[in-house]
Scaffold this motif. Sequence first.
Motif, PDB file in Angstrom:
ATOM      1  N   LEU A  26       0.825  -1.207   0.000  1.00  0.00           N
ATOM      2  CA  LEU A  26       0.000   0.000   0.000  1.00  0.00           C
ATOM      3  C   LEU A  26       0.860   1.258   0.000  1.00  0.00           C
ATOM      4  O   LEU A  26       0.544   2.232  -0.688  1.00  0.00           O
ATOM      5  CB  LEU A  26      -0.941   0.001   1.205  1.00  0.00           C
ATOM      6  N   LEU A  27       1.951   1.237   0.762  1.00  0.00           N
ATOM      7  CA  LEU A  27       2.818   2.412   0.835  1.00  0.00           C
ATOM      8  C   LEU A  27       3.631   2.603  -0.445  1.00  0.00           C
ATOM      9  O   LEU A  27       4.173   3.688  -0.666  1.00  0.00           O
ATOM     10  CB  LEU A  27       3.731   2.334   2.063  1.00  0.00           C
ATOM     11  N   GLU A  28       3.707   1.581  -1.277  1.00  0.00           N
ATOM     12  CA  GLU A  28       4.337   1.739  -2.590  1.00  0.00           C
ATOM     13  C   GLU A  28       3.518   2.702  -3.447  1.00  0.00           C
ATOM     14  O   GLU A  28       4.070   3.423  -4.268  1.00  0.00           O
ATOM     15  CB  GLU A  28       4.401   0.397  -3.330  1.00  0.00           C
ATOM     16  N   GLN A  29       2.224   2.699  -3.234  1.00  0.00           N
ATOM     17  CA  GLN A  29       1.324   3.528  -4.037  1.00  0.00           C
ATOM     18  C   GLN A  29       1.361   4.995  -3.614  1.00  0.00           C
ATOM     19  O   GLN A  29       1.355   5.883  -4.453  1.00  0.00           O
ATOM     20  CB  GLN A  29      -0.109   3.005  -3.935  1.00  0.00           C
ATOM     21  N   ARG A  30       1.367   5.227  -2.288  1.00  0.00           N
ATOM     22  CA  ARG A  30       1.382   6.607  -1.776  1.00  0.00           C
ATOM     23  C   ARG A  30       1.603   6.608  -0.274  1.00  0.00           C
ATOM     24  O   ARG A  30       1.469   5.575   0.383  1.00  0.00           O
ATOM     25  CB  ARG A  30       0.086   7.332  -2.112  1.00  0.00           C
ATOM     26  N   GLN A  31       1.900   7.780   0.265  1.00  0.00           N
ATOM     27  CA  GLN A  31       2.017   7.942   1.706  1.00  0.00           C
ATOM     28  C   GLN A  31       0.631   7.783   2.320  1.00  0.00           C
ATOM     29  O   GLN A  31      -0.363   8.212   1.738  1.00  0.00           O
ATOM     30  CB  GLN A  31       2.547   9.333   2.043  1.00  0.00           C
ATOM     31  N   MET A  32       0.581   7.161   3.499  1.00  0.00           N
ATOM     32  CA  MET A  32      -0.710   6.936   4.149  1.00  0.00           C
ATOM     33  C   MET A  32      -0.583   7.088   5.658  1.00  0.00           C
ATOM     34  O   MET A  32       0.498   6.898   6.222  1.00  0.00           O
ATOM     35  CB  MET A  32      -1.247   5.532   3.825  1.00  0.00           C
ATOM     36  N   THR A  33      -1.703   7.391   6.310  1.00  0.00           N
ATOM     37  CA  THR A  33      -1.756   7.416   7.766  1.00  0.00           C
ATOM     38  C   THR A  33      -2.077   6.011   8.268  1.00  0.00           C
ATOM     39  O   THR A  33      -2.530   5.151   7.506  1.00  0.00           O
ATOM     40  CB  THR A  33      -2.846   8.382   8.273  1.00  0.00           C
ATOM     41  N   ALA A  34      -1.892   5.800   9.563  1.00  0.00           N
ATOM     42  CA  ALA A  34      -2.243   4.511  10.164  1.00  0.00           C
ATOM     43  C   ALA A  34      -3.741   4.240   9.995  1.00  0.00           C
ATOM     44  O   ALA A  34      -4.146   3.108   9.740  1.00  0.00           O
ATOM     45  CB  ALA A  34      -1.848   4.483  11.634  1.00  0.00           C
ATOM     46  N   SER A  35      -4.551   5.271  10.097  1.00  0.00           N
ATOM     47  CA  SER A  35      -6.003   5.110   9.928  1.00  0.00           C
ATOM     48  C   SER A  35      -6.354   4.690   8.505  1.00  0.00           C
ATOM     49  O   SER A  35      -7.219   3.833   8.299  1.00  0.00           O
ATOM     50  CB  SER A  35      -6.735   6.407  10.268  1.00  0.00           C
ATOM     51  N   GLU A  36      -5.707   5.297   7.520  1.00  0.00           N
ATOM     52  CA  GLU A  36      -5.955   4.914   6.129  1.00  0.00           C
ATOM     53  C   GLU A  36      -5.547   3.465   5.878  1.00  0.00           C
ATOM     54  O   GLU A  36      -6.262   2.706   5.218  1.00  0.00           O
ATOM     55  CB  GLU A  36      -5.197   5.838   5.174  1.00  0.00           C
ATOM     56  N   LEU A  37      -4.393   3.090   6.407  1.00  0.00           N
ATOM     57  CA  LEU A  37      -3.937   1.711   6.263  1.00  0.00           C
ATOM     58  C   LEU A  37      -4.904   0.750   6.953  1.00  0.00           C
ATOM     59  O   LEU A  37      -5.221  -0.313   6.419  1.00  0.00           O
ATOM     60  CB  LEU A  37      -2.526   1.559   6.848  1.00  0.00           C
ATOM     61  N   SER A  38      -5.388   1.148   8.119  1.00  0.00           N
ATOM     62  CA  SER A  38      -6.332   0.330   8.878  1.00  0.00           C
ATOM     63  C   SER A  38      -7.594   0.050   8.060  1.00  0.00           C
ATOM     64  O   SER A  38      -8.057  -1.089   7.972  1.00  0.00           O
ATOM     65  CB  SER A  38      -6.691   1.060  10.174  1.00  0.00           C
ATOM     66  N   ARG A  39      -8.132   1.084   7.442  1.00  0.00           N
ATOM     67  CA  ARG A  39      -9.340   0.907   6.621  1.00  0.00           C
ATOM     68  C   ARG A  39      -9.048   0.037   5.396  1.00  0.00           C
ATOM     69  O   ARG A  39      -9.835  -0.848   5.046  1.00  0.00           O
ATOM     70  CB  ARG A  39      -9.887   2.261   6.189  1.00  0.00           C
ATOM     71  N   ALA A  40      -7.921   0.286   4.747  1.00  0.00           N
ATOM     72  CA  ALA A  40      -7.574  -0.468   3.538  1.00  0.00           C
ATOM     73  C   ALA A  40      -7.372  -1.956   3.834  1.00  0.00           C
ATOM     74  O   ALA A  40      -7.669  -2.813   3.000  1.00  0.00           O
ATOM     75  CB  ALA A  40      -6.317   0.116   2.898  1.00  0.00           C
ATOM     76  N   LEU A  41      -6.873  -2.259   5.029  1.00  0.00           N
ATOM     77  CA  LEU A  41      -6.579  -3.644   5.405  1.00  0.00           C
ATOM     78  C   LEU A  41      -7.701  -4.308   6.212  1.00  0.00           C
ATOM     79  O   LEU A  41      -7.614  -5.500   6.523  1.00  0.00           O
ATOM     80  CB  LEU A  41      -5.288  -3.692   6.232  1.00  0.00           C
ATOM     81  N   SER A  42      -8.691  -3.510   6.583  1.00  0.00           N
ATOM     82  CA  SER A  42      -9.784  -3.997   7.447  1.00  0.00           C
ATOM     83  C   SER A  42      -9.234  -4.584   8.739  1.00  0.00           C
ATOM     84  O   SER A  42      -9.618  -5.663   9.179  1.00  0.00           O
ATOM     85  CB  SER A  42     -10.646  -5.031   6.717  1.00  0.00           C
ATOM     86  N   SER A  58      12.869  -1.623  11.548  1.00  0.00           N
ATOM     87  CA  SER A  58      13.707  -2.346  10.597  1.00  0.00           C
ATOM     88  C   SER A  58      14.148  -1.458   9.427  1.00  0.00           C
ATOM     89  O   SER A  58      14.831  -1.916   8.523  1.00  0.00           O
ATOM     90  CB  SER A  58      13.001  -3.599  10.091  1.00  0.00           C
ATOM     91  N   GLY A  59      13.742  -0.192   9.447  1.00  0.00           N
ATOM     92  CA  GLY A  59      14.203   0.748   8.429  1.00  0.00           C
ATOM     93  C   GLY A  59      13.492   0.649   7.091  1.00  0.00           C
ATOM     94  O   GLY A  59      13.980   1.172   6.094  1.00  0.00           O
ATOM     95  N   LEU A  60      12.328   0.017   7.066  1.00  0.00           N
ATOM     96  CA  LEU A  60      11.588  -0.122   5.815  1.00  0.00           C
ATOM     97  C   LEU A  60      10.591   1.012   5.590  1.00  0.00           C
ATOM     98  O   LEU A  60      10.202   1.303   4.469  1.00  0.00           O
ATOM     99  CB  LEU A  60      10.839  -1.455   5.787  1.00  0.00           C
ATOM    100  N   VAL A  61      10.188   1.638   6.681  1.00  0.00           N
ATOM    101  CA  VAL A  61       9.180   2.694   6.640  1.00  0.00           C
ATOM    102  C   VAL A  61       9.697   3.877   7.445  1.00  0.00           C
ATOM    103  O   VAL A  61      10.427   3.700   8.415  1.00  0.00           O
ATOM    104  CB  VAL A  61       7.851   2.169   7.240  1.00  0.00           C
ATOM    105  N   LEU A  76       7.528   4.536   2.404  1.00  0.00           N
ATOM    106  CA  LEU A  76       8.642   3.602   2.276  1.00  0.00           C
ATOM    107  C   LEU A  76       9.957   4.352   2.290  1.00  0.00           C
ATOM    108  O   LEU A  76      10.049   5.467   1.781  1.00  0.00           O
ATOM    109  CB  LEU A  76       8.547   2.841   0.949  1.00  0.00           C
ATOM    110  N   THR A  77      10.972   3.726   2.837  1.00  0.00           N
ATOM    111  CA  THR A  77      12.313   4.290   2.763  1.00  0.00           C
ATOM    112  C   THR A  77      12.925   3.908   1.415  1.00  0.00           C
ATOM    113  O   THR A  77      12.420   3.019   0.720  1.00  0.00           O
ATOM    114  CB  THR A  77      13.205   3.751   3.892  1.00  0.00           C
ATOM    115  N   LYS A  78      14.022   4.528   1.076  1.00  0.00           N
ATOM    116  CA  LYS A  78      14.720   4.167  -0.164  1.00  0.00           C
ATOM    117  C   LYS A  78      15.211   2.727  -0.092  1.00  0.00           C
ATOM    118  O   LYS A  78      15.214   2.017  -1.086  1.00  0.00           O
ATOM    119  CB  LYS A  78      15.883   5.120  -0.419  1.00  0.00           C
ATOM    120  N   GLY A  79      15.621   2.296   1.094  1.00  0.00           N
ATOM    121  CA  GLY A  79      16.068   0.914   1.273  1.00  0.00           C
ATOM    122  C   GLY A  79      14.953  -0.080   0.988  1.00  0.00           C
ATOM    123  O   GLY A  79      15.166  -1.106   0.346  1.00  0.00           O
TER     124      GLY A  79
END
Length: 87
Positions: A26-42, A58-61, A76-79
């Motif tokens: 999901l974060l590959e598509q765009r920046q999101m809030t925890a609430s947006e991610l929560s809704r997208a993932l149910s 872990s340096g991924l986000v 997402l981070t560049k890594g």
Amino acid sequence: MDGEMKISRNLLKTMAVDTRAEILKLLEQRQMTASELSRALSKHVTTVSEHLELLLDSGLVERLERPGHKWIYYKLTKGADRILHPT
């Protein structure tokens, strides 16, 4: 080997959990809030926040806090981008 990338066992464990993999997608598509991610993932926002903390550690986000704004965005981070899209 050219272009070979080394990934730690802990990083692989972090990415192997379905919910975290879905967050990364999901974060590959765009920046999101925890609430947006929560809704997208149910999933409950607390659950998503716990996964985000592990991805942050872990340096991924990375967390984007904007002065004067109440929402915290994640991206997402560049890594992480290099891992998800090796060249």
